[in-house]
Motif scaffolding. Structure first.
Motif, PDB file in Angstrom:
ATOM      1  N   ALA A 185       0.828  -1.212   0.000  1.00  0.00           N
ATOM      2  CA  ALA A 185       0.000   0.000   0.000  1.00  0.00           C
ATOM      3  C   ALA A 185       0.862   1.262   0.000  1.00  0.00           C
ATOM      4  O   ALA A 185       0.589   2.221  -0.729  1.00  0.00           O
ATOM      5  CB  ALA A 185      -0.932  -0.013   1.211  1.00  0.00           C
ATOM      6  N   ALA A 186       1.921   1.273   0.820  1.00  0.00           N
ATOM      7  CA  ALA A 186       2.777   2.457   0.914  1.00  0.00           C
ATOM      8  C   ALA A 186       3.496   2.728  -0.405  1.00  0.00           C
ATOM      9  O   ALA A 186       3.553   3.871  -0.873  1.00  0.00           O
ATOM     10  CB  ALA A 186       3.788   2.285   2.053  1.00  0.00           C
ATOM     11  N   LEU A 187       4.049   1.680  -1.023  1.00  0.00           N
ATOM     12  CA  LEU A 187       4.775   1.872  -2.274  1.00  0.00           C
ATOM     13  C   LEU A 187       3.823   2.182  -3.425  1.00  0.00           C
ATOM     14  O   LEU A 187       4.158   2.959  -4.324  1.00  0.00           O
ATOM     15  CB  LEU A 187       5.612   0.632  -2.580  1.00  0.00           C
ATOM     16  CG  LEU A 187       6.713   0.333  -1.549  1.00  0.00           C
ATOM     17  CD1 LEU A 187       7.519  -0.888  -1.964  1.00  0.00           C
ATOM     18  CD2 LEU A 187       7.630   1.524  -1.359  1.00  0.00           C
ATOM     19  N   LEU A 188       2.620   1.601  -3.394  1.00  0.00           N
ATOM     20  CA  LEU A 188       1.621   1.933  -4.398  1.00  0.00           C
ATOM     21  C   LEU A 188       1.244   3.413  -4.311  1.00  0.00           C
ATOM     22  O   LEU A 188       1.134   4.101  -5.333  1.00  0.00           O
ATOM     23  CB  LEU A 188       0.382   1.047  -4.201  1.00  0.00           C
ATOM     24  CG  LEU A 188      -0.745   1.117  -5.224  1.00  0.00           C
ATOM     25  CD1 LEU A 188      -1.487  -0.216  -5.293  1.00  0.00           C
ATOM     26  CD2 LEU A 188      -1.756   2.216  -4.904  1.00  0.00           C
ATOM     27  N   THR A 189       1.072   3.909  -3.100  1.00  0.00           N
ATOM     28  CA  THR A 189       0.750   5.328  -2.901  1.00  0.00           C
ATOM     29  C   THR A 189       1.869   6.213  -3.403  1.00  0.00           C
ATOM     30  O   THR A 189       1.626   7.260  -4.020  1.00  0.00           O
ATOM     31  CB  THR A 189       0.488   5.596  -1.412  1.00  0.00           C
ATOM     32  OG1 THR A 189      -0.553   4.734  -0.941  1.00  0.00           O
ATOM     33  CG2 THR A 189       0.077   7.045  -1.184  1.00  0.00           C
ATOM     34  N   MET A 190       3.098   5.821  -3.166  1.00  0.00           N
ATOM     35  CA  MET A 190       4.239   6.605  -3.613  1.00  0.00           C
ATOM     36  C   MET A 190       4.287   6.686  -5.140  1.00  0.00           C
ATOM     37  O   MET A 190       4.523   7.760  -5.710  1.00  0.00           O
ATOM     38  CB  MET A 190       5.533   5.986  -3.074  1.00  0.00           C
ATOM     39  CG  MET A 190       6.776   6.827  -3.306  1.00  0.00           C
ATOM     40  SD  MET A 190       8.231   6.117  -2.512  1.00  0.00           S
ATOM     41  CE  MET A 190       8.514   4.681  -3.524  1.00  0.00           C
ATOM     42  N   VAL A 191       4.012   5.567  -5.825  1.00  0.00           N
ATOM     43  CA  VAL A 191       4.024   5.559  -7.283  1.00  0.00           C
ATOM     44  C   VAL A 191       2.878   6.412  -7.826  1.00  0.00           C
ATOM     45  O   VAL A 191       3.059   7.175  -8.785  1.00  0.00           O
ATOM     46  CB  VAL A 191       3.924   4.111  -7.813  1.00  0.00           C
ATOM     47  CG1 VAL A 191       3.788   4.093  -9.321  1.00  0.00           C
ATOM     48  CG2 VAL A 191       5.150   3.305  -7.395  1.00  0.00           C
ATOM     49  N   VAL A 192       1.696   6.304  -7.226  1.00  0.00           N
ATOM     50  CA  VAL A 192       0.550   7.097  -7.671  1.00  0.00           C
ATOM     51  C   VAL A 192       0.821   8.585  -7.469  1.00  0.00           C
ATOM     52  O   VAL A 192       0.494   9.414  -8.328  1.00  0.00           O
ATOM     53  CB  VAL A 192      -0.728   6.667  -6.918  1.00  0.00           C
ATOM     54  CG1 VAL A 192      -1.859   7.669  -7.158  1.00  0.00           C
ATOM     55  CG2 VAL A 192      -1.162   5.285  -7.370  1.00  0.00           C
ATOM     56  N   ALA A 193       1.429   8.949  -6.324  1.00  0.00           N
ATOM     57  CA  ALA A 193       1.725  10.357  -6.059  1.00  0.00           C
ATOM     58  C   ALA A 193       2.691  10.928  -7.090  1.00  0.00           C
ATOM     59  O   ALA A 193       2.642  12.127  -7.399  1.00  0.00           O
ATOM     60  CB  ALA A 193       2.303  10.510  -4.649  1.00  0.00           C
ATOM     61  N   GLN A 194       3.560  10.093  -7.636  1.00  0.00           N
ATOM     62  CA  GLN A 194       4.502  10.546  -8.659  1.00  0.00           C
ATOM     63  C   GLN A 194       3.873  10.648 -10.039  1.00  0.00           C
ATOM     64  O   GLN A 194       4.364  11.376 -10.894  1.00  0.00           O
ATOM     65  CB  GLN A 194       5.689   9.577  -8.744  1.00  0.00           C
ATOM     66  CG  GLN A 194       6.602   9.605  -7.545  1.00  0.00           C
ATOM     67  CD  GLN A 194       7.712   8.582  -7.692  1.00  0.00           C
ATOM     68  OE1 GLN A 194       7.527   7.554  -8.341  1.00  0.00           O
ATOM     69  NE2 GLN A 194       8.849   8.851  -7.111  1.00  0.00           N
ATOM     70  N   ASN A 195       2.785   9.901 -10.257  1.00  0.00           N
ATOM     71  CA  ASN A 195       2.185   9.816 -11.596  1.00  0.00           C
ATOM     72  C   ASN A 195       0.687  10.110 -11.524  1.00  0.00           C
ATOM     73  O   ASN A 195      -0.142   9.332 -12.012  1.00  0.00           O
ATOM     74  CB  ASN A 195       2.426   8.421 -12.189  1.00  0.00           C
ATOM     75  CG  ASN A 195       3.894   8.086 -12.306  1.00  0.00           C
ATOM     76  OD1 ASN A 195       4.570   8.476 -13.241  1.00  0.00           O
ATOM     77  ND2 ASN A 195       4.416   7.359 -11.328  1.00  0.00           N
ATOM     78  N   ARG A 196       0.347  11.232 -10.941  1.00  0.00           N
ATOM     79  CA  ARG A 196      -1.061  11.567 -10.738  1.00  0.00           C
ATOM     80  C   ARG A 196      -1.799  11.764 -12.062  1.00  0.00           C
ATOM     81  O   ARG A 196      -3.018  11.602 -12.119  1.00  0.00           O
ATOM     82  CB  ARG A 196      -1.187  12.829  -9.881  1.00  0.00           C
ATOM     83  CG  ARG A 196      -0.514  12.706  -8.517  1.00  0.00           C
ATOM     84  CD  ARG A 196      -0.912  13.838  -7.594  1.00  0.00           C
ATOM     85  NE  ARG A 196      -0.607  15.148  -8.114  1.00  0.00           N
ATOM     86  CZ  ARG A 196       0.580  15.752  -7.992  1.00  0.00           C
ATOM     87  NH1 ARG A 196       1.580  15.114  -7.394  1.00  0.00           N
ATOM     88  NH2 ARG A 196       0.782  16.967  -8.470  1.00  0.00           N
TER      89      ARG A 196
END
Length: 452
Positions: A185-196
């Motif tokens: 969940a944490a790494l998924l959130t980090m990737v999404v935050a980079q590629n909004r």
């Protein structure tokens, strides 16, 4: 000659005294010491935690209309609002089971990921797919297997998430998970935050993550940098957020875990904190930390739980607590129960004080501002302590307001030339791999971000 004869017994006595002092300090170290200087959390910021625990427990259920774990009143899940629920056959064992739920009552789109299944070899394969320093990402280091699992989930649910976020523009996207799922969940959130832009160019403020009993999955600079969108929940003595032992070593040694934790405790005692902070490959619990404290040293039983919160840099759950509850405090059932008790105490206190609705709204705005200031202070503290790459944010992950605006404009420009849909299921894997290039020896190295 007589002096030399008396030297070995003297050194032996000094050594014994030093060992006794170390053992005494380790036995006295309790979970409360980790967060004794932190601030107290409010009901507004902690409110999502108990219900998100229930959503994670719903992933374990075979039939949501007849749940095995009956939820308390007000914490149930409406089966009619369930969008997606996938089990091991659906993920091919490359990611833990998860569900996608539309929470209309709280204006929330929730992606909940379950924790480790001890009977599934595929979960161990995700954990074992890592090596210290193997995966460098966004100026720091992350767990390789968890990052690949996050990419798989995004590949599968990208289009649905994009449609829901466009259909409900006032809803937040909340990603949550427990144990193994917390790292995904944490790494998924980090990737999404980079590629909004891949999800309709959503505002960063609409993205948040609650990692329950989190695995140490990212380096310190990333853990602090993403504290505005990622939150970690730790119950009392939980061992997993406290040990920097690689996850694969922990679960290889599952049946002698107490021995491993004691040996790791002794090893970390001999390493200076300065050396720990300057190790760029050392992994940490991600984001802002919430610590539920309910037991005190030399006292029996549980006390009314108190929730402490902070964005610490040094002293970030670095010491294992030698406790009989180090493993039981990791259970999602216990965390849900104690988080609910803590929230009820906060709400009762607010009710007794009779805080008006307008004042609560003002307090929420003040809380948001204080969190932002605390986050900036943590980043400055990281620079003061010479944490590697503390101020090398990614092109999308900057926390300076001016840079944030420039980032949003750039994302908007880039999204005009991209497709409005996820064209292939490899899109998110390509986005992750696009941050890398191969050096002459064939190893993957991080490309320089445009902000550097």
């Amino acid at each position: 000659m007589s002096v030399l004869c008396g030297l070995p017994p003297f050194l032996e006595c000094v050594y014994c005294v030093a060992c006794c002092r170390w053992a005494w300090k380790r036995c006295l170290h309790s979970a409360g010491h980790d967060s004794e200087n932190w601030g107290v959390a409010t009901a507004e910021e902690f409110e999502p935690v108990p219900r998100l625990c229930r959503y994670i427990l719903a992933v374990y259920e075979n039939d949501l209309r007849q749940p095995q774990w009956e939820p308390p009143e007000g914490y149930g899940i409406n089966p009619d609002c369930l969008i997606v629920k996938k089990n091991y056959p659906d993920t091919g064992g490359r990611a833990p089971p998860y569900l996608l739920y539309l929470d209309h009552d709280h204006a929330d789109i929730v992606l909940a990921i379950r924790g480790l299944n001890l009977a599934k070899e595929s979960d161990y394969a995700v954990l074992l797919d890592n090596k210290l320093g193997k995966r460098k990402f966004d100026g720091g280091y992350v767990h390789n297997g968890l990052l690949k699992a996050a990419g798989l989930v995004l590949n599968a649910e990208c289009e649905i998430l994009k449609q829901l976020l466009e259909k409900y523009p006032n809803y937040t996207l909340t990603v949550t998970g427990h144990s193994l799922g917390s790292g995904v969940a944490a790494l998924l959130t980090m990737v999404v935050a980079q590629n909004r832009d891949r999800l309709g160019n959503i505002d960063r403020k609409r993205i948040r993550c609650f990692a329950i009993a989190p695995a140490r999955c990212m380096s310190l600079n990333l853990a602090v940098r993403y504290a505005d969108v990622i939150n970690s929940i730790v119950l009392q003595d939980d061992f997993l957020p406290r040990t920097a032992t690689p996850l694969e070593d922990i679960f290889k040694s599952l049946f002698c875990l107490p021995c491993l934790l004691c040996l790791r405790c002794m090893r970390d005692t001999c390493i200076s904190e300065e050396k720990m902070l300057k190790d760029p490959r050392r992994l940490y619990a991600p984001g802002r930390l919430y610590h539920i404290v309910e037991r005190k040293p030399f006292r029996c039983g549980r006390f009314p739980p108190v929730v402490k919160t902070a964005v610490p840099v040094d002293g970030r759950f670095e010491h294992i607590v030698l406790s009989c509850n180090a493993t039981s405090d990791h259970a999602i059932i216990w965390i849900e129960r104690e988080a609910r008790r803590a929230l009820e105490l906060m709400q009762d206190r607010d009710h007794v004080m009779e805080i008006p609705a307008k004042q609560k709204m003002e307090r929420q705005q003040t809380l948001t501002r204080e969190h932002k200031e605390e986050h900036k202070a943590a980043l400055q503290r990281a620079v003061t302590l010479a944490v590697p790459h503390a101020f090398s944010p990614s092109y999308y992950g900057t926390f300076d307001e001016l840079e944030e605006e420039q980032s949003d404009k750039s994302v908007g420009n880039s999204s005009t030339g991209s497709s409005t849909k996820c064209k292939t299921k490899d899109n998110w894997d390509e986005l992750i791999e696009r941050l890398y290039e191969k050096d002459e020896s064939g190893h993957m190295i991080l490309k320089r971000s445009r902000s550097q």
